[in-house]
Design an enzyme around this catalytic site. Structure first.
Site, PDB file in Angstrom:
ATOM      1  N   THR A 135       0.869  -1.178   0.000  1.00  0.00           N
ATOM      2  CA  THR A 135       0.000   0.000   0.000  1.00  0.00           C
ATOM      3  C   THR A 135       0.905   1.227   0.000  1.00  0.00           C
ATOM      4  O   THR A 135       2.083   1.128   0.377  1.00  0.00           O
ATOM      5  CB  THR A 135      -0.882   0.030   1.259  1.00  0.00           C
ATOM      6  N   GLU A 143      -5.843  -3.469  -1.208  1.00  0.00           N
ATOM      7  CA  GLU A 143      -6.242  -4.607  -0.373  1.00  0.00           C
ATOM      8  C   GLU A 143      -7.410  -5.387  -0.966  1.00  0.00           C
ATOM      9  O   GLU A 143      -7.755  -6.466  -0.491  1.00  0.00           O
ATOM     10  CB  GLU A 143      -6.675  -4.113   1.023  1.00  0.00           C
ATOM     11  N   TRP A 170     -19.553  17.704   9.620  1.00  0.00           N
ATOM     12  CA  TRP A 170     -18.663  17.250   8.556  1.00  0.00           C
ATOM     13  C   TRP A 170     -18.979  17.968   7.251  1.00  0.00           C
ATOM     14  O   TRP A 170     -20.133  18.198   6.922  1.00  0.00           O
ATOM     15  CB  TRP A 170     -18.837  15.747   8.301  1.00  0.00           C
ATOM     16  N   LYS A 176     -13.908  18.734   9.562  1.00  0.00           N
ATOM     17  CA  LYS A 176     -14.943  18.932  10.586  1.00  0.00           C
ATOM     18  C   LYS A 176     -14.958  20.396  10.979  1.00  0.00           C
ATOM     19  O   LYS A 176     -13.993  20.911  11.543  1.00  0.00           O
ATOM     20  CB  LYS A 176     -14.663  18.056  11.798  1.00  0.00           C
TER      21      LYS A 176
END
Ligand code: ADP
Length: 530
Positions: free
Chosen positions: A177, A323, A438, A433
């Protein structure tokens, strides 16, 4: 039913026997094209396998690749596992220090490297010692005596080569990754996961690749299995067009002109810059009519999907991650929405799509409970399935990435609508935030990129003493276009509340990119921290 282990060797055997005349076109560093038939690919991949076994490669050992997209890299995709080895693709856009660390962590025994990438290899050679360095003479210069020449290495008699026996859960490939948070982690794919992912990805409502297709992957073969394209194309004998190191929009369009692909894949940033070229020079550049494009890896703006439609291309949006082999969702029109006029279909195309078969997907709230599929309830996307990683190389337990009941935590924040369309609103690490609420950076970027003067936009959070965080918009304008921060805020006010509007708009020449070509928000946050 018979219990025959799933195996990618079957794909190679099939390709050699059924599709000997199918083509593989690769663009060399000097931009010339080299063509191989699948018959040659079959012979060469098996030659590589036989040579690796003769060189002492043992089952399960890693052979790294440091290569662009081309025929020899495809040979590695099949030849290394045929020898019982694990192909470990190294990301050539990482720093030399990171590549060296990854190669050492994976304990790669040998390396296959493009001659044109030897200067990069030389920068990390002290960090990990490969027993043998096999150089692909892709750029055409003679290979130095200190290295093994790939062409000579694979030129062995492999007619009687026998595949190294394996179980279906044995590994075939490995990819780290990108490690934007902490050190990178190794994901290991098996014969079984690869075959199941390949069958899933090529469903008619997904890629739907058929014999008549020819595919141009602008997705690197050194990352996330090139989205699985090499396996799917080899399975069906489909023509592959590899761009080599030439990924600039002019080069891709030029290659499209020459080879007329019917299908192309890549991250949005590639197609956003290509769009500018198509719009600036309609007299010079045209897409092959009817081309289909799979775009993903980062949010895909609706405005871009619409613009490509005007250029005769059909964009399909997908979401996934290393993944997940990597495909998780694909956007297509479900049966109950087929009646919708084209105009009303766009919002569905702009969503990340419907979960793939044979995997499960859920949206979990901060309390760990599953959220409703109502298009409003926000939570983290979690996934489980036979082509989804269950752990990382040398990290058997990672409680941050896996839930106690064994689902992978993707770190992506999304809603799911009642029809089952996933809409990614953010990455957890990119969340903004403000005043306790949000703000979706993805929604804001999409709307900014729908403004006629804006070429690219990335929205990040910057600390704010009063609101905790405030959005900051980084904007790249189209050449010759103008827009003031106030105009852009007015444009955003059509869909965002006043408190959500970015306090600052920064105009940049370019937005920094990650090693996989996505907007590099971490870097932007560092740039504007103060
Ligand atoms: P990295 O981006 O860290 O290099 P990956 O290539 O595995 O690693 O990328 C996976 C991530 O890319 C996902 O978790 C998600 O955040 C992002 N991503 C992929 N596809 C999409 C998409 N269609 N829309 C929004 N984000 C996406």
């Amino acid at each position: 039913m018979q219990r025959v282990p799933l195996s990618i060797h079957h794909l190679l055997e099939r390709a050699g026997r059924l599709y000997p005349d199918s083509q593989i076109v690769s663009r060399r560093p000097d931009k010339s094209l080299v063509r191989h038939r699948y018959a040659e690919f079959y012979r060469r991949a098996r030659g590589l396998a036989a040579a690796l076994v003769a060189a002492g490669l043992r089952k399960g050992e890693r052979v790294a690749t440091l290569c662009w997209n081309h025929h020899a890299h495809l040979e590695c995709y099949f030849g290394i596992p045929a020898a019982g080895g694990v192909m470990h693709t190294l990301n050539l856009r990482l720093s030399a220090e990171e590549i060296g660390w990854i190669a050492a962590h994976a304990e790669d025994r040998m390396l296959v490297v493009d001659d044109v990438l030897l200067p990069l290899y030389e920068q990390f050679r002290d960090r990990h010692r490969f027993e043998r360095v096999i150089v692909v003479p892709f750029g055409g210069a003679p290979v130095e005596a200190a290295y093994t020449d790939y062409e000579q290495f694979i030129a062995v008699e492999a007619g009687g080569f026998a595949y190294v026996p394996h179980a279906e859960d044995d590994p075939v490939a490995m990819c780290y990754t990108s490690g934007t948070t902490g050190r990178p982690k190794g994901v290991v794919y098996s014969h079984r996961s690869t075959i199941l992912h390949t069958l899933m990805a090529n469903q008619p409502d997904h890629w739907g690749l058929a014999a008549k297709d020819s595919v141009l992957p602008a997705t690197p073969m050194f990352h996330a299995n090139c989205w699985g394209v090499p396996y799917a194309c080899v399975m069906m004998g489909i023509k592959l067009i590899f761009p080599g190191p030439h990924l600039h929009p002019e080069d891709l369009l030029d290659l499209m002109d020459a080879e007329r692909p019917t299908y192309a894949l890549g991250v949005p940033t590639i197609w956003l810059s290509m769009l500018q070229l198509l719009e600036a020079r309609p007299d010079r550049w045209r897409l092959p009519p009817g081309i289909r494009m799979l775009v993903g890896g980062a949010p895909v703006p609706e405005a871009m999907i619409r613009a490509y439609r005007r250029h005769g291309a059909q964009i399909c949006h997908g979401w996934g991650m290393t993944e997940m082999s990597p495909l998780g969702t694909i956007s297509y029109v479900k049966p109950e929405l087929q009646h919708l006029p084209e105009e009303e279909r766009y919002p569905y195309f702009a969503m990340a799509g419907v979960p793939a078969p044979i995997m499960d997907l859920r949206i979990a709230g901060e309390d760990g409970r599953e959220r409703a599929w109502d298009g409003r309830s926000v939570g983290e996307v979690q996934v489980r399935g036979p082509f989804i990683a269950g752990s990382y190389h040398e990290v058997p337990h990672d409680p941050e990435k896996f839930t106690v009941d064994g689902w992978l935590r993707t770190g992506d924040v999304a809603t799911m609508d009642p029809h089952g369309y996933l809409r990614i609103t953010d990455r957890m690490k990119d969340l903004i935030k403000s005043g306790g609420e949000w703000i979706s950076s993805v929604d804001m970027e999409n709307l900014l990129m729908a403004h006629p003067a804006v070429a690219e936009a990335a929205v990040i959070a910057v600390p704010d003493p009063k609101w905790t965080e405030r959005p900051l918009a980084c904007v790249v304008l189209k050449p010759g276009q103008r827009a003031t921060p106030e105009e852009l805020r007015t444009h955003l006010a059509s869909r965002f509340a006043k408190w959500q509007l970015p306090g600052r708009v920064e105009f940049l020449e370019t937005i920094p990119r990650t090693s996989t070509g996505k907007f590099w928000k971490l870097r932007l946050r560092e740039m504007f921290r103060g």
